[in-house]
Motif scaffolding. Structure first.
Motif, PDB file in Angstrom:
ATOM      1  N   LEU A   9       1.916   9.729  10.094  1.00 54.17           N
ATOM      2  CA  LEU A   9       1.290   8.574   9.751  1.00 54.17           C
ATOM      3  C   LEU A   9       2.040   7.465  10.651  1.00 54.17           C
ATOM      4  O   LEU A   9       3.235   7.528  10.759  1.00 54.17           O
TER       5      LEU A   9
ATOM      6  N   ARG B  28      -8.741   9.267   0.187  1.00 52.17           N
ATOM      7  CA  ARG B  28      -8.110  10.539   0.838  1.00 52.17           C
ATOM      8  C   ARG B  28      -8.669  10.692   2.123  1.00 52.17           C
ATOM      9  O   ARG B  28     -10.159  10.528   2.349  1.00 52.17           O
TER      10      ARG B  28
ATOM     11  N   PRO C 161      -1.474   0.628  -6.331  1.00 47.98           N
ATOM     12  CA  PRO C 161      -0.450   1.367  -5.296  1.00 47.98           C
ATOM     13  C   PRO C 161       0.631   1.805  -6.278  1.00 47.98           C
ATOM     14  O   PRO C 161       0.844   1.294  -7.166  1.00 47.98           O
TER      15      PRO C 161
ATOM     16  N   PHE D 285      -4.556   7.617   0.126  1.00 50.35           N
ATOM     17  CA  PHE D 285      -3.888   6.100   0.318  1.00 50.35           C
ATOM     18  C   PHE D 285      -4.411   5.399  -0.846  1.00 50.35           C
ATOM     19  O   PHE D 285      -5.577   5.471  -1.504  1.00 50.35           O
ATOM     20  N   GLU D 286      -3.377   4.566  -1.399  1.00 49.69           N
ATOM     21  CA  GLU D 286      -3.852   3.465  -2.610  1.00 49.69           C
ATOM     22  C   GLU D 286      -3.544   2.134  -2.014  1.00 49.69           C
ATOM     23  O   GLU D 286      -2.436   1.812  -1.929  1.00 49.69           O
ATOM     24  N   VAL D 287      -4.568   1.272  -1.490  1.00 43.71           N
ATOM     25  CA  VAL D 287      -4.755   0.285  -0.774  1.00 43.71           C
ATOM     26  C   VAL D 287      -4.235  -1.139  -1.779  1.00 43.71           C
ATOM     27  O   VAL D 287      -4.904  -1.343  -2.735  1.00 43.71           O
TER      28      VAL D 287
ATOM     29  N   SER E  58      -8.562   3.386  -3.390  1.00 44.10           N
ATOM     30  CA  SER E  58      -7.920   4.587  -3.305  1.00 44.10           C
ATOM     31  C   SER E  58      -8.807   5.521  -2.825  1.00 44.10           C
ATOM     32  O   SER E  58      -9.994   5.981  -3.019  1.00 44.10           O
TER      33      SER E  58
ATOM     34  N   VAL F 150      -7.690   2.883   8.453  1.00 43.52           N
ATOM     35  CA  VAL F 150      -7.163   4.098   8.683  1.00 43.52           C
ATOM     36  C   VAL F 150      -7.817   4.635   9.876  1.00 43.52           C
ATOM     37  O   VAL F 150      -8.872   4.992   9.774  1.00 43.52           O
TER      38      VAL F 150
ATOM     39  N   ALA G 108      -3.728  12.535   4.196  1.00 41.66           N
ATOM     40  CA  ALA G 108      -3.043  11.327   3.521  1.00 41.66           C
ATOM     41  C   ALA G 108      -3.960  10.752   2.275  1.00 41.66           C
ATOM     42  O   ALA G 108      -5.108  10.700   2.531  1.00 41.66           O
TER      43      ALA G 108
ATOM     44  N   THR H 230       0.750  -1.065  -0.110  1.00 40.54           N
ATOM     45  CA  THR H 230      -0.187  -0.181  -0.100  1.00 40.54           C
ATOM     46  C   THR H 230       0.997   1.215   0.158  1.00 40.54           C
ATOM     47  O   THR H 230       1.953   1.336   0.666  1.00 40.54           O
ATOM     48  N   SER H 231       0.581   2.308  -0.927  1.00 37.01           N
ATOM     49  CA  SER H 231       1.135   3.480  -0.759  1.00 37.01           C
ATOM     50  C   SER H 231       0.248   4.771  -0.061  1.00 37.01           C
ATOM     51  O   SER H 231      -0.824   4.533  -0.290  1.00 37.01           O
ATOM     52  N   ALA H 232       1.154   5.396   0.761  1.00 37.14           N
ATOM     53  CA  ALA H 232       0.294   6.558   1.430  1.00 37.14           C
ATOM     54  C   ALA H 232       1.159   7.744   0.976  1.00 37.14           C
ATOM     55  O   ALA H 232       2.223   7.916   1.300  1.00 37.14           O
TER      56      ALA H 232
END
Length: 359
Positions: free
Chosen positions: A158, A206, A327, A179-181, A204, A191, A177, A148-150
């Motif tokens: 975070l 916000r 992500p 997020f692309e999970v 994805s 989150v 943030a 996953t990217s944040a």
């Protein structure tokens, strides 16, 4: 002779010797003791049952061998009557109170320590969270253990574990943030903020929840999320979707928590306010014959990374792929697969190498 609990019995040499031998004199002694102390009859039998279970003092009981010792006791009790006829019948009556003995005897004595040990073990099993704060003026990319990217906004922090739990993935956000999970239907992604919890399986979105701001919000770019507010204040108007209720959001939907009225308000698409104005949703990663150089520029602009590549090798490459709901690192992997390349990541620098599109 003070025999006030099971430990006293197990530490008593005469009691242990009697348990380990056929001694008529000791038999007579303990029968006489029982007649003189009828109020401790149950405690005596509990001590006998405990010794028959463990065969040693409780302080020396090896950790993790409970099941094995229970099995030995079961085998002992299931012996043919002939095999144990040499013992007095009342000696074996102690086995009938084994469960009670384990509950109120040995384990009762250790309950306080067991609770402490249990809490300590539970704490040790909890994942250790690392906190990253973005004190820069531009978004900060964080790649989590599951892929996953944040994209963390300035002024935000975070917290996340180096390794997620087996049944859930939890991060804690203070601020904003995107997020692309990484998709994993069996392990939901959460989150948590002080006001909202957002649960997703792969999408994805916000999350914005600054302490200094009047509202908190969640906006979905793709997929679905479930948003739950953390607390409920008194005085909500009847029928309002107040804190504690759950709101399901789909693509291009937003929910806002009003701190003053304690309401969750669902709405359609909104502009991207605040520090995270340039998010992946503002560049279409549904690519159709897009030059690789343009895609690399978009990665640099949106994720705040630097992409190093040989313009001669990759200048003629184009990409056709749908990377909208992917992500960051998976985006890079798929981009490289499409242009016959590989990559390495060093901090915020991505180096692209490979054959490219020279021919």
């Amino acid at each position: 002779m003070d025999l006030n609990n099971i430990e006293d019995f197990l530490d008593n040499k005469r009691f242990v010797k009697w348990l380990q031998s056929d001694d008529a004199e000791l038999d007579a002694f303990w029968q006489s003791w029982l007649r003189d102390h009828p109020e401790r009859k149950d405690l005596f039998y509990h001590a006998v049952a405990t010794w028959k279970l463990i065969g040693e003092a409780p302080g020396n009981w090896p950790e993790g061998e409970v099941d094995g010792k229970l099995g030995k006791l079961k085998d002992l009790l299931e012996e043919a009557p002939e095999a144990r006829r040499y013992r007095p019948v009342w000696y074996y009556a102690a086995a009938a109170v084994l469960v009670l003995a384990m509950c109120i005897g040995f384990f009762g004595r250790q309950s306080a320590n067991d609770k402490k040990d249990g809490l300590a073990k539970a704490e040790l099993q909890q994942p250790v969270f690392k906190t990253v704060a973005n004190r820069a003026k531009s978004p900060l990319l964080i790649n989590l253990a599951d892929g996953t990217s944040a994209l963390l906004s300035p002024g935000s922090a975070l917290s996340f574990p180096e390794k997620f739990e087996a049944d859930r993935r939890v991060v804690r956000l203070n601020g904003e943030a995107f997020f692309e999970v990484e998709k994993n239907a069996a392990v939901p992604f959460y989150v948590q903020t002080s006001l909202l919890t957002t649960k997703v399986l792969g999408t994805s979105f916000r999350v914005r929840s600054f302490e200094r701001e009047a509202d908190a919000s969640v906006s979905v770019l793709s997929g679905k999320v479930e948003v739950t507010a953390a607390t409920r204040k008194a005085g909500n108007s009847a029928g309002s979707p107040g804190v504690g209720s759950e709101v399901v959001l789909g693509k291009n939907e937003t929910v806002t928590l009003r701190k003053d009225t304690d309401e969750l308000l669902k709405s359609g698409p909104v502009s991207q306010p605040g520090e995270l104005s340039d998010v992946p949703g503002q560049y279409s990663f549904d690519l159709k014959f897009i030059p690789a150089s343009e895609v690399f520029s978009a990665l640099e602009r949106i994720y705040g990374v630097r992409v190093e590549y040989d313009a001669k090798r990759f200048g003629r490459c184009t990409l056709t792929a749908d990377l909208e709901d992917v992500p960051f690192l998976k985006k890079v992997e798929l981009i490289c697969a499409g242009i016959d390349a590989s990559y390495s990541l060093n901090g915020s620098v991505i180096r692209i190498s490979g054959r490219g599109c020279l021919e």
